[in-house]
Design a protein around this motif. Structure first.
Motif, PDB file in Angstrom:
ATOM      1  N   ASN A 178     -40.615 -36.504 -27.733  1.00  0.00           N
ATOM      2  CA  ASN A 178     -41.994 -36.080 -27.997  1.00  0.00           C
ATOM      3  C   ASN A 178     -42.577 -35.409 -26.765  1.00  0.00           C
ATOM      4  N   ILE A 179     -43.122 -34.203 -26.947  1.00  0.00           N
ATOM      5  CA  ILE A 179     -43.703 -33.459 -25.828  1.00  0.00           C
ATOM      6  C   ILE A 179     -45.161 -33.122 -26.143  1.00  0.00           C
ATOM      7  N   PRO A 180     -46.109 -33.815 -25.511  1.00  0.00           N
ATOM      8  CA  PRO A 180     -47.532 -33.458 -25.698  1.00  0.00           C
ATOM      9  C   PRO A 180     -47.805 -32.087 -25.074  1.00  0.00           C
ATOM     10  N   LEU A 181     -48.535 -31.241 -25.770  1.00  0.00           N
ATOM     11  CA  LEU A 181     -48.880 -29.935 -25.210  1.00  0.00           C
ATOM     12  C   LEU A 181     -49.874 -30.121 -24.071  1.00  0.00           C
ATOM     13  N   PRO A 182     -49.629 -29.483 -22.924  1.00  0.00           N
ATOM     14  CA  PRO A 182     -50.532 -29.634 -21.776  1.00  0.00           C
ATOM     15  C   PRO A 182     -51.769 -28.751 -21.871  1.00  0.00           C
ATOM     16  N   TYR A 183     -51.938 -28.061 -22.984  1.00  0.00           N
ATOM     17  CA  TYR A 183     -53.087 -27.180 -23.172  1.00  0.00           C
ATOM     18  C   TYR A 183     -53.596 -27.320 -24.606  1.00  0.00           C
TER      19      TYR A 183
END
Length: 228
Positions: free
Chosen positions: A204-209
């Motif tokens: 899982n990769i949360p968007l940094p923007y």
């Protein structure tokens, strides 16, 4: 035959002796109060900048930073956490209601929050300097200046709050080129919506923007990822 300024002139061999400390025992000042006094008296935090520490409880929400609102469009819904640094309460000329212009700050930027009479009446007790708060509202752009209009304010994260506004599940056959196109597409649509990317390996990769997530954008995402 010389002696120091603090020597006893009647005894050449005497040496200065510092008085014993005789300070009263007191309770340590609460950290929040200490930092507040530092900011009030000196204009800056001396011991540390407490912003990140004060907002720790909201990290689980993966909220966008204040810095992101500079790229958002007018009336964009937004969910943020920030520390109240300044409060100016005014009385409206229309009906004598009270509202507030509030300075807020996180570890990325500063902004102004407007709390109109209806919301101020409900959340006045929370609109206090040095309070770390969770805010839901919308971006307000007027005469080139960007601020936030607050709808709800809380001292704690909302119960059962979703960490993400949208989730993109990447199919197994997706190529690196497709992922690059997806990234470019999302960055071209800045906003305050929080996104999560789930890769084929389960990571899982949360968007940094923030992303301006809409049905039309989802259609473009599906086209890039060849999702029917």
């Amino acid at each position: 035959g010389q002696f120091g300024l603090f020597d006893d002139p009647s005894t050449k061999s005497s040496k200065p002796v510092a008085p014993e400390d005789n300070f009263p025992d007191v309770e340590p000042m609460p950290e929040k109060e200490k930092l507040s006094l530092e900011k009030e008296l000196l204009g800056v935090y001396v011991s540390e900048n407490p912003i990140s520490k004060m907002l720790t409880q909201f990290q689980i929400l993966n909220l966008n930073k204040l810095k992101s609102i500079s790229e958002a469009e007018n009336n964009t819904p937004i969910k943020i956490a920030a520390v109240i640094t300044k409060v100016k309460v005014i009385t409206t000329k229309k009906d004598g209601s009270r509202m507030a212009f509030v300075g807020i700050e996180d570890d990325s930027s500063k902004a102004e929050m407007i709390v109109f009479p209806k919301s101020f009446k409900e959340y006045e007790s929370l609109v206090v300097e040095n309070n770390a708060v969770y805010i839901e509202g919308k971006v307000n752009i007027r005469e080139g200046e960007t601020s936030i209009i607050a709808d709800t304010i809380s001292l704690t994260p909302p119960e059962n709050a979703s960490k993400y506004d949208f989730v993109i599940t990447v199919p197994k056959q997706t190529s690196q080129t497709q992922l690059m196109k997806l990234n470019q597409l999302l960055k071209k649509n800045p906003n305050g919506h929080r996104g999560l990317i789930i890769l084929p390996n389960g990571k899982n990769i949360p968007l940094p923007y923030g992303v301006h997530y809409t049905d039309a954008l989802q259609t473009e995402i599906n086209q890039i990822l060849a999702i029917n």
